[in-house]
Scaffold this active site. Structure first.
Site, PDB file in Angstrom:
ATOM      1  N   GLU A  22     -19.196  -3.409  -4.145  1.00 19.15           N
ATOM      2  CA  GLU A  22     -18.195  -4.187  -4.885  1.00 19.15           C
ATOM      3  C   GLU A  22     -18.679  -5.618  -5.103  1.00 19.15           C
ATOM      4  OE1 GLU A  22     -14.750  -3.740  -2.383  1.00 19.15           O
ATOM      5  OE2 GLU A  22     -14.898  -1.564  -2.492  1.00 19.15           O
ATOM      6  N   GLU A  82     -14.165   2.607  -1.456  1.00 22.10           N
ATOM      7  CA  GLU A  82     -15.211   2.703  -0.434  1.00 22.10           C
ATOM      8  C   GLU A  82     -15.645   4.134  -0.159  1.00 22.10           C
ATOM      9  OE1 GLU A  82     -12.843   0.462  -0.340  1.00 22.10           O
ATOM     10  OE2 GLU A  82     -13.869  -1.446  -0.014  1.00 22.10           O
ATOM     11  N   HIS A 132     -10.427  -8.811   8.912  1.00 21.35           N
ATOM     12  CA  HIS A 132     -11.653  -9.220   8.219  1.00 21.35           C
ATOM     13  C   HIS A 132     -12.638  -9.896   9.159  1.00 21.35           C
ATOM     14  CE1 HIS A 132      -9.371  -8.520   4.549  1.00 21.35           C
ATOM     15  NE2 HIS A 132     -10.444  -8.739   3.830  1.00 21.35           N
ATOM     16  N   ASP A 158     -14.905  -4.263   8.635  1.00 24.51           N
ATOM     17  CA  ASP A 158     -13.558  -3.743   8.891  1.00 24.51           C
ATOM     18  C   ASP A 158     -13.222  -2.595   7.933  1.00 24.51           C
ATOM     19  OD1 ASP A 158     -12.263  -6.470  10.385  1.00 24.51           O
ATOM     20  OD2 ASP A 158     -13.872  -6.825   8.952  1.00 24.51           O
ATOM     21  N   PHE A 159     -13.807  -2.641   6.735  1.00 24.34           N
ATOM     22  CA  PHE A 159     -13.480  -1.617   5.731  1.00 24.34           C
ATOM     23  C   PHE A 159     -14.205  -0.302   6.004  1.00 24.34           C
ATOM     24  CE2 PHE A 159     -13.386  -5.424   2.544  1.00 24.34           C
ATOM     25  CZ  PHE A 159     -12.367  -6.012   3.267  1.00 24.34           C
ATOM     26  N   PHE A 182     -16.823  -5.934   3.995  1.00 25.96           N
ATOM     27  CA  PHE A 182     -16.548  -6.348   5.380  1.00 25.96           C
ATOM     28  C   PHE A 182     -16.623  -5.094   6.248  1.00 25.96           C
ATOM     29  CE2 PHE A 182     -14.575 -10.678   5.168  1.00 25.96           C
ATOM     30  CZ  PHE A 182     -14.513 -10.828   3.793  1.00 25.96           C
TER      31      PHE A 182
HETATM   32  C1  LIG Z   1     -10.540  -1.603   1.219  1.00 27.44           C
HETATM   33  C2  LIG Z   1     -10.917  -2.970   0.779  1.00 27.44           C
HETATM   34  N1  LIG Z   1     -11.998  -3.132   0.016  1.00 27.44           N
HETATM   35  C3  LIG Z   1     -12.363  -4.355  -0.396  1.00 27.44           C
HETATM   36  C4  LIG Z   1     -11.645  -5.457  -0.024  1.00 27.44           C
HETATM   37  C5  LIG Z   1     -12.108  -6.842  -0.445  1.00 27.44           C
HETATM   38  N2  LIG Z   1     -11.225  -7.363  -1.439  1.00 27.44           N
HETATM   39  C6  LIG Z   1     -10.212  -8.188  -1.127  1.00 27.44           C
HETATM   40  S1  LIG Z   1      -9.287  -8.584  -2.437  1.00 27.44           S
HETATM   41  C7  LIG Z   1     -10.234  -7.650  -3.462  1.00 27.44           C
HETATM   42  C8  LIG Z   1      -9.895  -7.552  -4.894  1.00 27.44           C
HETATM   43  C9  LIG Z   1      -8.593  -6.888  -5.070  1.00 27.44           C
HETATM   44  O1  LIG Z   1      -8.282  -6.839  -6.412  1.00 27.44           O
HETATM   45  P1  LIG Z   1      -6.809  -6.535  -6.902  1.00 27.44           P
HETATM   46  O2  LIG Z   1      -6.300  -5.301  -6.263  1.00 27.44           O
HETATM   47  O3  LIG Z   1      -6.832  -6.558  -8.381  1.00 27.44           O
HETATM   48  O4  LIG Z   1      -5.920  -7.729  -6.335  1.00 27.44           O
HETATM   49  P2  LIG Z   1      -5.951  -9.265  -6.681  1.00 27.44           P
HETATM   50  O5  LIG Z   1      -6.806  -9.926  -5.647  1.00 27.44           O
HETATM   51  O6  LIG Z   1      -6.450  -9.428  -8.062  1.00 27.44           O
HETATM   52  O7  LIG Z   1      -4.537  -9.712  -6.530  1.00 27.44           O
HETATM   53  C10 LIG Z   1     -11.262  -7.044  -2.771  1.00 27.44           C
HETATM   54  C11 LIG Z   1     -12.280  -6.180  -3.364  1.00 27.44           C
HETATM   55  C12 LIG Z   1     -10.529  -5.248   0.792  1.00 27.44           C
HETATM   56  N3  LIG Z   1      -9.786  -6.259   1.243  1.00 27.44           N
HETATM   57  N4  LIG Z   1     -10.179  -4.006   1.176  1.00 27.44           N
END
Ligand SMILES: Cc1ncc(C[n+]2csc(CCOP(=O)(O)OP(=O)(O)O)c2C)c(N)n1
Ligand SMILES: Cc1ncc(C[n+]2csc(CCOP(=O)(O)OP(=O)(O)O)c2C)c(N)n1
Ligand SMILES: [Mg+2]
Ligand SMILES: [Mg+2]
Lengths: 325, 325, 325, 325
Positions: free
Chosen positions: C29, C60, C129, C85-86, C83
């Protein structure tokens, strides 16, 4: 007093708690109409109805998430994950969400729930349906972890788990489902966090869990008969909280500790106990701490292979014999 | 829509706007040490729903959760205090910006692992259904969340069990830095998937507080009446970076400007004035909010940081973290 | 010879291997266009193109599954999980599929792949995290597990991991990304399964991993200066395979073992090492084995709390001082 | 469709039918010790696809995988030997019935955790795309699998990356014991979800080998030509229980009989005869298959069981399982 199977003790424990407390609900795959793929939940749907006993889709994240959402809003759910191996498909819900939420919210959210699962070897199901993953749960702060070895303990510890205000992971051992034992009539409620000394000896202390308890007992009998070695056997029962008091006491008496673990070697629950003893009972030890585990391999499927991968009675006997000399 | 509702919506919009800006200022002053994910530009979604909810309904949101927590009535000092790691923080600094929770106000947690809270929100809705209350659960998440497994499992379960839950996708066009359209098989990541759960397609302007509010009322009403879940996709844009560290350089030139023309707070103000609501009333709200945020800022700054004594607290319901006897 | 950051060493290691071997591909990602949320993969997309460097949706399970399917059909994928954690959302793919497939198929399927991830505390991100989950991976037979502490080790071990014919879990420490170190020019390839003695002492042996290595070194300096205690520090580097030879040798020399672990206490990697030493070096020990770990709690978010939850230099010094007496 | 193809289809149908029946007999004789999941009644799906595939295409299937593995050309003795835990088993008894694999024949594994292999199949397709071959990946799974997260993630990724993969849902109406319609939000669990991935809805008669074959050819051709993935739902029925232990009592009276009227082997035979293919040719096939299965049975029975020496083999590419030096 009735003789129950370990399998029937599960349904008995759930029924006891559902009858007592309206807020206890139960969900999982094939648990209702079918009575569970291991027949551990027969009769519950008929007795408590579809409002409280729910068959789910094959959606483990949704099952555990639903239990979590329900627990924080007034219910006391029991969720079944059919095989403990499937914890891996909902591990985020268990390890990152349920385990951490009370802490992260500084106590605002309570999660009184139980996750029951069929754990362990013995059914020739192969590497993805036979694991002993108690250590996965033990490694996560915020989870209580129980693994009974007898029908009596199943019923009593399950009741205690349901009444506990914290999330409890309840490991049932597939290989023990058809074993039998006396279970007194009437309400039974045990206490989490208590080990049981199931055999008292003088020379060595063996600590074991679940299916490794009867094996350790057999090994102890043979050691007594064949080698004159007198072994204490402790059934750990509860990994979190851990009854270090009982374990330490028994280790101190004999000066020797053996763990018998069904999990693959690395980072098993026995490693933790060994490290605790090596720190806190060091000066009471008369010899090395020895861990008897499944080698660090996935489990093979064929019966002969599976039976010989996990610790056998022979291997326990030989290991203790060789080391306790 | 009556005047009181409109003013309530406006107040909520302004509260979120001012508080989020303040959070950013405090970060620049190095008073907010961790990350933070602002809802600048997305205020109408939080305001529109929160104003339509009943006090005992449940909100579930993500790490981008300041707006939703505040909109349900959580105290500003608790929000800012949490961001700053102070004793007065909603969780005394233990949760941080990504986990704001105020159970007292129905804000049932902010979840930082993408997708995890959708099943949990379904579970809270299930609980309401089982307990026979008519509470509703509202779950907010981003566009990127529609591609993770938990989304799918939660939507299916909610639809099959006809749960009183509204899933609200705030489509702000981006994941962290990657445009959602580059990694999603359909143009509207949530709305175009309603079909997979037998749900109606609902795609709305997420920058129009009235539209959001109307949609919220309809979906919540339906859920409360036993009509089951809804999936809403609200089109919007975050006008700041993904998190505090992000300058947002991946955006095509002009995109931000186009969206700033659709600023939900400005638009709503213009509309209210156009409808004949006196500027004074609006200015009163603005001033009151500014004052409240200033006061909360000072109060949070004056509050001592959380002390190390809480580190080992609140893992369990007994307030402690002991895993042994 | 150049000075590189730990962060830059990641990209350097990946680039070295992608340039060498066409079959190396990279997915995750925000890793491509954005260069990674920790800026660890800057420039790779530009250099190797979108065929070999792919941004993914937030999926993931799909990321790890894709890596697995690619690895068994002729590619050597590197997958990033943003991370560690994921790991919990794709644990089945890692622990049940990737780890077990070679074994279950009796060697028919090879899985030469690397899963890189940002692990550990220090960013005030809160409990979801910030985890140190090396022990999760170590507990699973079939995974190799590496956790470097310096830029040089990052580059060399990453190259070794990519060239290894088995699945390797590669833990990068978030808190170390901005640290610097000398990295010789030209190709660097290290060896998995080798620990490094980073400080030679006489009185006690401290074994540590990743961010705990610099802390242990600082503690050792203070112990020498303040208490005249001379400490060996071993950087374990690789948990699987584990360099028991080096660890045992160093423990035997001093007779005292301390582990410094960032993970919460129960079933940490140090428990395994403690149990090995308690079995195989028992008669060389002069005193208890002592584990210095994060208490068995989730990590709190506020800086003061987070910094004091994990082992501090002070805590290491005091623990060794108290025990080595 | 030419005569040779039709006879190939018929032969494949008969092979699966006879082999599966034999597997059941061997279970009744206690020669198959583990579980096994038969494809009786579902033969047309496996046959129809396999005959349409190229030798170097990839098959991914579930624990219900004997049919698919055999259809790709894996030797019968290897299949039966594996079920019986013999040395001549495809994986020497280490995998068991649920994990049949024959890489040599493009059978890239049988996966026992619901949903896991969908992302893996996507990964193999990605690999073909990256390597620039025109291989295609075909992935079989059940109706129940459509409700798990991995399904969703794999479908989206495949669609976004236009991967050459065909996802084939064998809708046999049941999960283990629970009817799929009771836990799924749409009537056609796979076909009605194609919309969520921008794919065409493909719902076919899975008991008609010609229909399946035609569909397979179309989808495979499209994938080979760079046209991207397909999602096919084939309606069928398993005429035996879910696994060896299941008498199938949860079925409504008459349901099985109705489906037996649509027996894919019988139907196809009747059709071929109706088209003028000589009974003799069919009888030759039947006899040859019976003989082959008999021979394979005897060979497998004569083969010694896998020995315990393989338990610690093949965790790593070096053939061993050592985790230390
Ligand atoms: C399972 C997981 N994968 C990756 C992340 C890292 N991460 C945090 S926010 C984010 C983007 C999320 O996008 P969206 O759902 O559109 O929400 P927005 O932040 O735009 O509100 C990512 C990839 C995470 N927290 N959890
Ligand atoms: C993640 C997961 N959950 C549950 C199971 C247990 N289980 C094995 S087969 C099965 C039913 C699967 O149904 P379906 O996908 O329709 O396939 P079928 O068996 O009908 O071919 C279940 C629930 C599993 N193996 N994996
Ligand atoms: Mg977004
Ligand atoms: Mg099915």
């Amino acid at each position: 007093m009735a003789e129950l199977t370990y399998r029937d003790a599960v349904a008995a424990g759930i029924a006891q708690e559902m009858a007592r407390d309206e807020s206890v609900v139960f969900l999982g795959e094939d648990i209702g109409a079918a009575g569970g793929v291991f027949k551990t939940t027969l009769g519950l749907l008929e007795r408590f109805g579809p409002r409280r006993v729910r068959d789910t889709p094959i959606s483990e994240q949704a099952i555990i998430g639903a239990a979590m959402g329900a627990a924080m809003t007034g219910l006391r759910p029991i969720a079944e994950i059919m095989f403990s191996d499937f914890f891996a498909v909902c591990w985020d819900m268990i390890a990152n969400e349920i385990a951490k939420t009370r802490y992260m919210t500084a106590g605002q959210i309570a999660l009184p729930l139980v996750i029951r699962t069929a754990n362990g070897y013995g059914s020739r199901f192969g590497a993805q349906h036979s694991q002993s993953v108690e250590n996965w749960a033990m490694a996560i702060p915020g989870l209580k972890v129980v693994a009974p070895s007898t029908p009596l303990d199943v019923k009593g510890l399950l009741a205690a788990a349901v009444r506990d205000p914290d999330p409890v992971i309840f490991f049932e051992h597939k290989g023990l489902y058809s074993t039998k034992g006396e279970v007194p009539d009437g309400e039974i409620v045990d206490r989490l966090g208590t080990a049981k000394v199931v055999r008292q000896g003088e020379d060595v202390t063996i600590v074991a869990l679940a299916a490794m308890v009867p094996k350790s007992l057999q090994a102890a009998e043979r050691l007594a008969a064949e080698d004159g070695i007198s072994a204490t056997v402790v059934d750990v029962r509860s990994l979190v909280p851990l009854d270090t008091k009982t374990i330490f006491e028994e280790v101190r008496k004999t000066g020797r500790l053996y763990t018998v673990e069904e999990n693959p070697r690395l980072c098993g629950w026995g490693a933790e106990i060994a490290s605790l003893v090596a720190e806190e009972c060091f000066y009471d030890l008369d010899g090395p701490i020895v861990r008897i585990t499944t080698p660090h391999v996935p489990l093979p499927a064929a019966d002969l292979l599976e039976d010989n991968a996990v610790p056998t009675v022979d291997r326990i006997v030989e290991t203790v014999r060789r080391n306790a000399g | 829509m009556d005047r009181a509702t409109r003013l309530a919506l406006y107040r909520s919009l302004v509260e979120i706007r001012v508080l989020e800006k303040r959070a950013y200022d405090l970060f620049l002053q190095n008073l907010v040490k961790g990350t933070s994910h602002l809802s600048l530009g997305q205020e109408a979604v939080a305001a529109g729903f929160a104003v339509a909810m009943r006090k005992d309904d449940y909100t579930f949101c993500t790490y981008r959760g300041h707006a939703h927590t505040l909109a349900r009535g959580a105290p500003m000092v608790g929000v800012l205090g949490e961001l700053m790691g102070r004793k007065c923080g909603l969780m005394g600094g233990k949760g941080g910006s990504m986990h704001l929770t105020s159970v007292e106000h129905g804000a049932m947690g902010s979840y930082a692992i993408v997708g995890a809270h959708l099943p949990v929100a379904a579970g809270a809705a299930w609980s309401a259904q089982v307990r026979g209350t008519d509470q509703v659960s509202v779950c907010f998440f981003g566009d990127g969340t529609t591609n993770i497994g938990a989304f799918h499992e939660a939507l299916n379960l909610a639809a099959v069990w006809k749960l009183p839950v509204i899933f609200v996708c705030e489509n702000n066009q981006y994941m962290e830095y990657t445009p959602i359209r580059e990694v999603t098989a359909v143009a509207n990541p949530a709305a175009d998937r309603a079909c997979a759960y037998g749900l109606e397609k609902i795609l709305i302007d997420g920058n129009d507080a009235d539209v959001v509010h109307r949609t919220a009322r309809e979906c919540i009403g339906k859920a409360r009446d036993g009509g089951g879940p809804s999936l809403v996709e609200a089109l919007t844009y975050r006008t700041s970076g993904h998190s505090r560290a992000d300058p947002g350089k991946y955006r095509p030139v002009g995109e931000l400007d186009d969206w700033l023309k659709k600023d939900p707070v400005v638009l709503y103000r213009v509309r209210l004035v156009g409808m004949g609501i006196e500027e004074n009333a609006l200015r009163d709200i603005e001033r009151a909010v500014e004052r409240a945020v200033d006061e909360a800022t000072e109060a949070a700054k004056a509050c001592p940081p959380s002390g190390v004594e809480v580190i080992e607290k609140d893992v369990w319901a007994d307030g402690g973290s002991s895993w042994r006897n």
